[in-house]
Design a protein around this motif. Structure first.
Motif, PDB file in Angstrom:
ATOM      1  N   ALA A  95       0.853  -1.174   0.052  1.00  0.00           N
ATOM      2  CA  ALA A  95       0.105   0.009   0.239  1.00  0.00           C
ATOM      3  C   ALA A  95       0.754   1.218   0.054  1.00  0.00           C
ATOM      4  O   ALA A  95       1.877   1.393   0.805  1.00  0.00           O
ATOM      5  CB  ALA A  95      -0.794  -0.074   1.390  1.00  0.00           C
ATOM      6  N   ASP A  96       0.289   2.122  -0.906  1.00  0.00           N
ATOM      7  CA  ASP A  96       1.545   3.451  -1.198  1.00  0.00           C
ATOM      8  C   ASP A  96       1.602   4.160   0.334  1.00  0.00           C
ATOM      9  O   ASP A  96       2.701   4.529   0.645  1.00  0.00           O
ATOM     10  CB  ASP A  96       0.627   4.491  -2.047  1.00  0.00           C
ATOM     11  CG  ASP A  96       0.697   3.980  -3.576  1.00  0.00           C
ATOM     12  OD1 ASP A  96       1.256   2.738  -3.689  1.00  0.00           O
ATOM     13  OD2 ASP A  96       0.068   4.378  -4.374  1.00  0.00           O
ATOM     14  N   GLU A  97       0.722   4.550   0.931  1.00  0.00           N
ATOM     15  CA  GLU A  97       0.818   5.354   2.238  1.00  0.00           C
ATOM     16  C   GLU A  97       1.695   4.658   3.249  1.00  0.00           C
ATOM     17  O   GLU A  97       2.394   5.343   4.047  1.00  0.00           O
ATOM     18  CB  GLU A  97      -0.599   5.722   2.903  1.00  0.00           C
ATOM     19  CG  GLU A  97      -1.206   6.860   1.974  1.00  0.00           C
ATOM     20  CD  GLU A  97      -2.581   7.271   2.404  1.00  0.00           C
ATOM     21  OE1 GLU A  97      -3.113   8.321   2.003  1.00  0.00           O
ATOM     22  OE2 GLU A  97      -3.112   6.431   3.244  1.00  0.00           O
ATOM     23  N   ALA A  98       1.473   3.346   3.241  1.00  0.00           N
ATOM     24  CA  ALA A  98       2.178   2.456   4.260  1.00  0.00           C
ATOM     25  C   ALA A  98       3.703   2.574   3.887  1.00  0.00           C
ATOM     26  O   ALA A  98       4.770   2.810   4.786  1.00  0.00           O
ATOM     27  CB  ALA A  98       1.819   0.995   4.389  1.00  0.00           C
ATOM     28  N   ASP A  99       3.952   2.324   2.610  1.00  0.00           N
ATOM     29  CA  ASP A  99       5.288   2.322   2.028  1.00  0.00           C
ATOM     30  C   ASP A  99       5.951   3.855   2.422  1.00  0.00           C
ATOM     31  O   ASP A  99       7.319   3.771   2.586  1.00  0.00           O
ATOM     32  CB  ASP A  99       5.310   2.143   0.607  1.00  0.00           C
ATOM     33  CG  ASP A  99       5.319   0.788   0.061  1.00  0.00           C
ATOM     34  OD1 ASP A  99       5.375  -0.115   0.961  1.00  0.00           O
ATOM     35  OD2 ASP A  99       5.344   0.353  -1.146  1.00  0.00           O
ATOM     36  N   MET A 100       5.088   4.850   2.001  1.00  0.00           N
ATOM     37  CA  MET A 100       5.673   6.191   2.085  1.00  0.00           C
ATOM     38  C   MET A 100       5.964   6.576   3.678  1.00  0.00           C
ATOM     39  O   MET A 100       6.805   7.645   4.079  1.00  0.00           O
ATOM     40  CB  MET A 100       4.755   7.165   1.441  1.00  0.00           C
ATOM     41  CG  MET A 100       4.695   7.023   0.080  1.00  0.00           C
ATOM     42  SD  MET A 100       3.817   8.468  -0.644  1.00  0.00           S
ATOM     43  CE  MET A 100       2.225   8.298  -0.132  1.00  0.00           C
ATOM     44  N   GLY A 101       5.197   6.018   4.684  1.00  0.00           N
ATOM     45  CA  GLY A 101       5.342   6.539   6.173  1.00  0.00           C
ATOM     46  C   GLY A 101       4.507   7.632   6.231  1.00  0.00           C
ATOM     47  O   GLY A 101       4.796   8.430   7.296  1.00  0.00           O
ATOM     48  N   MET A 102       3.529   8.153   5.451  1.00  0.00           N
ATOM     49  CA  MET A 102       3.005   9.200   5.591  1.00  0.00           C
ATOM     50  C   MET A 102       1.648   9.277   4.700  1.00  0.00           C
ATOM     51  O   MET A 102       1.708   8.643   3.541  1.00  0.00           O
ATOM     52  CB  MET A 102       3.611  10.534   5.353  1.00  0.00           C
ATOM     53  CG  MET A 102       4.290  10.500   3.971  1.00  0.00           C
ATOM     54  SD  MET A 102       5.536  11.806   3.800  1.00  0.00           S
ATOM     55  CE  MET A 102       7.047  11.077   4.816  1.00  0.00           C
ATOM     56  N   THR A 103       0.636  10.196   5.021  1.00  0.00           N
ATOM     57  CA  THR A 103      -0.541   9.874   4.047  1.00  0.00           C
ATOM     58  C   THR A 103      -0.408  11.067   2.952  1.00  0.00           C
ATOM     59  O   THR A 103       0.501  11.912   3.308  1.00  0.00           O
ATOM     60  CB  THR A 103      -1.734  10.237   4.944  1.00  0.00           C
ATOM     61  OG1 THR A 103      -1.695  11.822   5.534  1.00  0.00           O
ATOM     62  CG2 THR A 103      -1.829   9.254   6.129  1.00  0.00           C
ATOM     63  N   TYR A 104      -1.357  10.928   1.779  1.00  0.00           N
ATOM     64  CA  TYR A 104      -1.341  11.934   0.904  1.00  0.00           C
ATOM     65  C   TYR A 104      -1.835  13.354   1.211  1.00  0.00           C
ATOM     66  O   TYR A 104      -1.307  14.463   1.218  1.00  0.00           O
ATOM     67  CB  TYR A 104      -2.040  11.486  -0.238  1.00  0.00           C
ATOM     68  CG  TYR A 104      -1.666  10.321  -1.134  1.00  0.00           C
ATOM     69  CD1 TYR A 104      -0.555  10.955  -2.167  1.00  0.00           C
ATOM     70  CD2 TYR A 104      -1.900   9.226  -0.943  1.00  0.00           C
ATOM     71  CE1 TYR A 104       0.306   9.834  -2.557  1.00  0.00           C
ATOM     72  CE2 TYR A 104      -1.303   8.128  -1.731  1.00  0.00           C
ATOM     73  CZ  TYR A 104      -0.210   8.445  -2.514  1.00  0.00           C
ATOM     74  OH  TYR A 104       0.307   7.455  -3.429  1.00  0.00           O
ATOM     75  N   ASP A 105      -2.666  13.301   2.410  1.00  0.00           N
ATOM     76  CA  ASP A 105      -3.218  14.491   3.058  1.00  0.00           C
ATOM     77  C   ASP A 105      -2.149  15.143   3.598  1.00  0.00           C
ATOM     78  O   ASP A 105      -1.849  16.542   3.561  1.00  0.00           O
ATOM     79  CB  ASP A 105      -4.359  14.421   4.159  1.00  0.00           C
ATOM     80  CG  ASP A 105      -5.531  13.944   3.247  1.00  0.00           C
ATOM     81  OD1 ASP A 105      -5.797  14.154   1.990  1.00  0.00           O
ATOM     82  OD2 ASP A 105      -6.295  13.426   3.878  1.00  0.00           O
ATOM     83  N   GLU A 106      -1.076  14.568   4.418  1.00  0.00           N
ATOM     84  CA  GLU A 106       0.114  15.150   5.217  1.00  0.00           C
ATOM     85  C   GLU A 106       0.983  15.585   4.075  1.00  0.00           C
ATOM     86  O   GLU A 106       1.420  16.679   4.513  1.00  0.00           O
ATOM     87  CB  GLU A 106       0.742  13.939   5.985  1.00  0.00           C
ATOM     88  CG  GLU A 106      -0.245  13.569   7.260  1.00  0.00           C
ATOM     89  CD  GLU A 106       0.482  12.462   7.945  1.00  0.00           C
ATOM     90  OE1 GLU A 106      -0.157  12.197   9.388  1.00  0.00           O
ATOM     91  OE2 GLU A 106       1.183  11.695   7.599  1.00  0.00           O
ATOM     92  N   LEU A 107       1.258  14.858   3.117  1.00  0.00           N
ATOM     93  CA  LEU A 107       2.110  15.390   1.934  1.00  0.00           C
ATOM     94  C   LEU A 107       1.672  16.682   1.302  1.00  0.00           C
ATOM     95  O   LEU A 107       2.767  17.433   1.224  1.00  0.00           O
ATOM     96  CB  LEU A 107       2.251  14.366   0.753  1.00  0.00           C
ATOM     97  CG  LEU A 107       3.279  13.399   0.924  1.00  0.00           C
ATOM     98  CD1 LEU A 107       3.147  12.245   0.211  1.00  0.00           C
ATOM     99  CD2 LEU A 107       4.626  13.792   0.987  1.00  0.00           C
ATOM    100  N   SER A 108       0.518  16.755   1.222  1.00  0.00           N
ATOM    101  CA  SER A 108       0.093  18.095   0.527  1.00  0.00           C
ATOM    102  C   SER A 108       0.386  19.307   1.588  1.00  0.00           C
ATOM    103  O   SER A 108       0.828  20.477   1.278  1.00  0.00           O
ATOM    104  CB  SER A 108      -1.614  18.067   0.474  1.00  0.00           C
ATOM    105  OG  SER A 108      -1.818  17.127  -0.603  1.00  0.00           O
ATOM    106  N   VAL A 109       0.107  19.107   3.204  1.00  0.00           N
ATOM    107  CA  VAL A 109       0.572  19.938   4.066  1.00  0.00           C
ATOM    108  C   VAL A 109       2.051  20.132   4.113  1.00  0.00           C
ATOM    109  O   VAL A 109       2.368  21.330   4.144  1.00  0.00           O
ATOM    110  CB  VAL A 109       0.116  19.571   5.391  1.00  0.00           C
ATOM    111  CG1 VAL A 109       0.441  20.443   6.536  1.00  0.00           C
ATOM    112  CG2 VAL A 109      -1.498  19.435   5.468  1.00  0.00           C
TER     113      VAL A 109
END
Length: 713
Positions: free
Chosen positions: A590-604
């Motif tokens: 899963a992308d967000e698990a791989d990244m260690g952050m959510t897409y909403d957090e990335l936008s912030v």
């Protein structure tokens, strides 16, 4: 009855260095303006060579050809009996200026150089031009001989002046000058200028139009006056889409507005106004005291009246009341802006269509739906009998010019010019394969379904033959290095296959030419570096490369209903996954698990890093305030440090990222918009130590009861 004047402004789809095409579009806009009874016409910034020439503005050829086109305009009967405000570069005393050239009846009245240049974000005007710094001053500009032979003029005024006609006074602004705190229109208005023009090269960003409209209204609300706003429209050769929306404002009211997104090459907005309304608006004593003390502008006199003594002439209905300005929602902007940009790119690159690796995920889905939106716009234009769109569509699909073919069916057109391809491996799921096929069917694309396991296996076997080691996935006991390498080879092979199919599919279908490959990495993945360098994110162009995952989801939800695509429900409910690792009973990538952050957090993170200009410590301080009610300072510190570490170590990927439609103010595009290094001290030792020291001292408010609100006394 007052003094009625018909004025026209325009949006033109100019193309950098397309001098002949740009000339025809300028001439068409003048012709339309005159047909509507206008006595003044305004065009977009640098409309003769095109705004996006970039370093070509440093070439003598660009200036020479601009003069040659201006000479043709001066000689044309279309420019007689009307004042025309035209944009081009001019070299004055060996200095290059971004100018407006005001012409009337075969004469040059004034050359007005830009005084405040756009030099941040996407703009580098000071690389090519110098701002005019002699405010309220003019000099003699000696004209090139090719112009002298046409006008009979040896020299003309060059500088900061206004134009006085028989019945009113006109002042000129250029794009950025409206956005500056001390805009020229303020002092010009106090000195009696009643009509202001602004010629712009303003690009589209999501949610940006409101700012432009409010500035136009504010420019004439306190001051009074008529404001004509012109803008470039379309893709003129780069990542930007100029979103038109020419407007006319009177005394703080928008009374006429053009379309923001359109396939039209020429759009003219006109209105008949009563100049006496401006004079009535300016009767306030405080305004008049300031006006009486204002410094004077040199007036360049023109023996011509904008108004006519016509008792039968009627004021435009919109001239008497405010217009309800049309704003698109962000979802509509995504459906329209990138679609128009893709159409311009397709027709001007003279290719035969687009190709995309369709993964079954939301990003490639959104890209495909944008292409379908493009086909819908083309079909709508064809049904309106837009001859330019029909001619372009016939050429692209391989029909002869005199063919009776009309691209009025969006799905049929999509099947001719859009190719989608699901490139499955043993790690792909039946669900993504099914979603990809159903989406292709729904939009009408030419869909291909293939397995690439034999290609992947061949590469793994080659590596094992050379090294004696066969790499394994982590779930099969492999190391992190092996796991990452095996994921990346799948992604990179998809890029290789994409270009092979894009080059040969027209041939397979009995046509000549090739296809452009579309990328579909969103802005958040690019920011985080969550993509493989030279994988299928490497493409020719990317319409969603500066759009957030959050906005893309909202767009898909909008398109589901607006485009009647119920299949999009499945994409909205799916968990984002790269599907590059084996699926087991206990593990699904899963992308967000791989990244260690959510897409909403990335936008912030992206907005704070770019728009708010925060480094690691500054971002931590901001987020303690914003997230402190749900996360502890130590948790926030870990998130900030992880983001900056991943951003820094992946920043090199932005140097080769696919050129993307610019839609977001926090785009990490290294090539134009985000000029930052790509070799960082990725652990940020000084900054991270400072964050850790502060985080350990700050109280944890994440579980505290919400404090009672304080009321104002």
């Amino acid at each position: 009855m007052g003094h009625l004047i018909t004025l026209a402004t325009s949006s033109l789809n100019q193309w950098a260095l397309d001098f002949e095409g740009n000339y025809e579009r300028i001439l068409t806009s003048i012709r339309i303006a005159k047909e509507r009874g206008a006595t003044m016409r305004v065009g977009p910034e640098l409309e003769i060579p095109g705004y996006g020439c970039l370093d070509h503005f440093l070439e003598g050829d660009t200036v020479l050809h601009s003069w040659e086109i201006l000479g043709k305009l001066l000689q044309s009967d279309e420019t007689k009996g009307i004042i025309c405000d035209i944009g081009m570069p001019v070299v004055h005393k060996n200095v290059n200026y971004n100018c407006r050239v005001i012409i009337h009846d075969g004469q040059i009245i004034l050359i007005r150089p830009k005084m405040w240049l756009a030099n941040d974000g996407n703009y580098r005007e000071m690389r090519y031009f110098t701002p005019w710094q002699k405010h309220r001053q003019t000099e003699d500009h000696y004209l090139p001989r090719i112009i002298q032979s046409i006008t009979g003029q040896l020299k003309v005024p060059f500088g900061d002046a206004v134009i006085s006609t028989v019945d009113t006074c006109i002042g000129i602004e250029l794009c950025e000058e409206l956005f500056t705190p001390a805009s020229p229109h303020i002092l010009m208005g106090l000195d009696g200028v009643e009509i202001f023009t602004n010629s712009s090269g303003s690009h589209h960003e999501l949610r940006k139009l409101y700012t432009r409209v409010e500035l136009l209204k504010e420019a004439t609300l306190k001051l009074g006056g008529v404001y004509l706003y012109a803008n470039q429209q379309g893709c003129d050769g780069d990542r930007l889409y100029y979103d038109g929306c020419a407007m006319i404002a009177v005394n703080g009211r928008i009374i006429a507005q053009g379309s923001q997104f359109s396939l039209n090459d020429v759009e003219v907005v006109s209105a008949t106004i009563d100049i006496e309304d401006v004079r009535a608006h300016r009767t306030k004593a405080s305004r008049n005291m300031q006006a009486a003390a204002s410094e004077r502008y040199q007036r360049i006199e023109v023996p011509f009246a904008l108004s006519e003594d016509e008792p039968h002439k009627i004021m435009s209905p919109q001239g008497a009341k405010s217009l309800n300005v049309a704003y698109h929602t962000p979802e509509e902007e995504i459906a329209l802006g990138p679609a128009c940009w893709l159409w311009d790119y397709l027709r001007r690159s003279r290719t035969q269509g687009y190709f995309i690796p369709l993964s079954g995920g939301i990003d490639s889905c959104a890209t495909s739906v944008i292409v379908f939106s493009m086909c819908r716009l083309v079909a709508e234009a064809a049904r309106r009998n837009d001859t330019q769109v029909i001619a372009d569509a016939r050429r692209i699909v391989g029909e002869p010019e005199n063919s009776s073919y009309l691209p009025t069916d969006a799905r049929e057109l999509c099947g001719r010019i859009f190719h989608t391809c699901y490139m499955g491996t043993e790690n792909s799921s039946p669900e993504t394969r099914k979603r990809a096929k159903e989406l292709g069917n729904a939009i009408g694309s030419y869909h291909i379904d293939l397995n690439m396991d034999t290609v992947v296996t061949a590469v793994r076997q080659l590596f094992a033959f050379v090294t004696g080691i066969k790499p394994k996935f982590k779930v099969h006991g492999g190391t992190n290095a092996e796991n990452l390498a095996l994921q990346n080879i799948q992604a990179r092979l998809r890029m290789v296959l994409s270009y092979m199919f894009a080059q040969l599919m027209p041939f397979v279908r009995g046509r000549a030419g090739g296809l452009l490959v579309l990328g579909s990495a969103n802005v958040d993945e690019s920011l985080r570096g969550y993509l493989t360098k030279y994988d299928c994110s490497s493409a020719d162009i990317n319409p969603i490369g500066a759009i957030s995952k959050t906005d893309l989801k909202k767009f898909i939800a909008y398109a589901r209903n607006a485009f009647d695509l119920p299949v999009l429900d499945e994409f909205l409910n799916a968990v984002p996954t790269a599907e590059l690792e084996p699926i087991t009973e206990s593990y699904v990538q899963a992308d967000e698990a791989d990244m260690g952050m959510t897409y909403d957090e990335l936008s912030v993170f992206g907005r704070l890093r770019k728009v708010e200009k925060c480094g690691p410590y500054g971002m931590f301080m901001k987020l303690v305030q914003e997230w402190g009610s749900r996360l502890s300072p130590l948790q926030i510190a870990e998130k900030v440090k992880l983001f900056f570490f991943e951003y820094a170590r992946n920043r090199h990927k932005m140097t080769t990222i696919t050129p993307a439609y610019h839609a977001e103010s926090y785009s990490p595009d290294d090539n134009r918009f985000d000029l930052r290094p790509f070799l960082y001290p990725s652990r940020f030792p000084f900054q991270f130590k400072k964050i850790d020291a502060l985080a350990s001292k700050l109280p944890d408010q994440s579980n505290a009861d919400e404090a009672p609100s304080k009321k104002n006394d």
